[in-house]
Design an enzyme around this catalytic site. Sequence first.
Site, short mmCIF file in Angstrom:
data_model
loop_
_atom_site.label_atom_id
_atom_site.label_comp_id
_atom_site.label_asym_id
_atom_site.label_seq_id
_atom_site.Cartn_x
_atom_site.Cartn_y
_atom_site.Cartn_z
N SER A 131 71.85 -1.84 -37.17
CA SER A 131 71.69 -3.07 -36.39
C SER A 131 70.95 -2.81 -35.09
O SER A 131 71.10 -1.75 -34.45
CB SER A 131 73.07 -3.65 -36.06
OG SER A 131 72.99 -4.66 -35.08
N GLU A 133 71.74 -4.05 -32.43
CA GLU A 133 72.74 -3.96 -31.37
C GLU A 133 72.97 -2.51 -30.95
O GLU A 133 73.46 -2.25 -29.86
CB GLU A 133 74.06 -4.57 -31.84
CG GLU A 133 74.06 -6.09 -31.92
CD GLU A 133 74.09 -6.77 -30.56
OE1 GLU A 133 74.61 -6.16 -29.60
OE2 GLU A 133 73.59 -7.90 -30.45
N TYR A 154 81.32 -2.82 -31.96
CA TYR A 154 80.52 -3.01 -33.18
C TYR A 154 79.29 -2.10 -33.15
O TYR A 154 79.00 -1.39 -34.12
CB TYR A 154 80.10 -4.47 -33.30
CG TYR A 154 79.01 -4.71 -34.32
CD1 TYR A 154 79.29 -4.67 -35.69
CD2 TYR A 154 77.70 -4.96 -33.93
CE1 TYR A 154 78.29 -4.89 -36.63
CE2 TYR A 154 76.69 -5.17 -34.86
CZ TYR A 154 77.00 -5.14 -36.21
OH TYR A 154 76.00 -5.34 -37.12
#
Length: 364
Positions: A131, A133, A154
């Site tokens: 990801s 992120e 996460y």
Amino acid sequence: MGKRAIVTGITGQDGSYLAELLLSKGYEVHGVIRRASTFNTQRIDHIYQDPNNPEARLFLHHGDLCSTEWILNLIYNLLPDELYHLAAQSHVRVSFDMPEYTGDVTGLGTTRLLEAIRRGSPKTRFYQASSSEMFGSAIPPQSETTAFQPRSPYAAAKVYAYWMARNYREAYGLFASNGILFNHESPRRGETFVTRKITRGIAAILAGQQGKIFLGNLEASRDWGYAPEYVEAMWRMLQLDSGDDIVVGTGEAHTVKEFAQEAFAYAGLDWHNHVAVSERYIRPLEVDCLIADTRKAREKLGWEPQIGLRELVAIMVDADLESAGLQAPGRGRAILEEKLGHWNRWHNSVRKVMHAVQGSASQH
């Protein structure tokens, strides 16, 4: 005979689109789903196939990525050609409330799958859904060589999973690829994610069911693309000669405010009258700006997105208005008919999902 693939997270946005793509290519698809007391298969009910049908090519397996024994048995029994690992606790804000669970499923779940492949099916090609992120506060644009600076549980779990995939590739020679995907949305996006929250909110406002929607940081800037195009990139990664790590995105960034402005304007509304900020949706640590450097994806995969922000907004607003029984402007539907492949036309990708018998796949 066609290839056999396992898709974890098949009931999610990406998993459902990937399943459709693989089926269109003649694959036998095995999806991993969680057992639940309520129906949780609405994104794949329209493609469900009775496993008693000798022509069936879609099979579902109830399982748990926290169970090493179950994963080993699944891999050993199926010996898949490809395994796409998409399952995760993927809501960033929720990961602050459930950090241990997020680490177990999103991080260690990847390790359990890689170890099962190493032991029981070393020829399986593995795709890890990494990801954007993971980049966190890194200066944009972010590429495959940008250092990770995760700013949520996460993201930290995804960084761990990314490095485990690379370690198994380099230490054991497994075909393991990390697809570092930037934000990708669609009418199947989860209802608590900001883009879908906006487009569903517009439908509710036009239906007279609510007056406002409440959002978090309006200045957060993201590289938003259209999810079905991104699952094409996933598939292309596993067709390469060897595993690799590749960033996938549009190369353009827009703020949450811009997305809301565009969506409300498309529906004929003034966003100022309907959007408010709530502190409950502000993350403890914010990620300000994510923009993909897509040179490697273009060069190595031959992949380029066709859907930009305005087109994405039109597709999502049209779908949520139609789902609510309201008249949609229709530009989003036209875009899908003009730009994308047969497996993702409006009828297949949106309307069939709306009208499928709810829970049919849950009862297999």
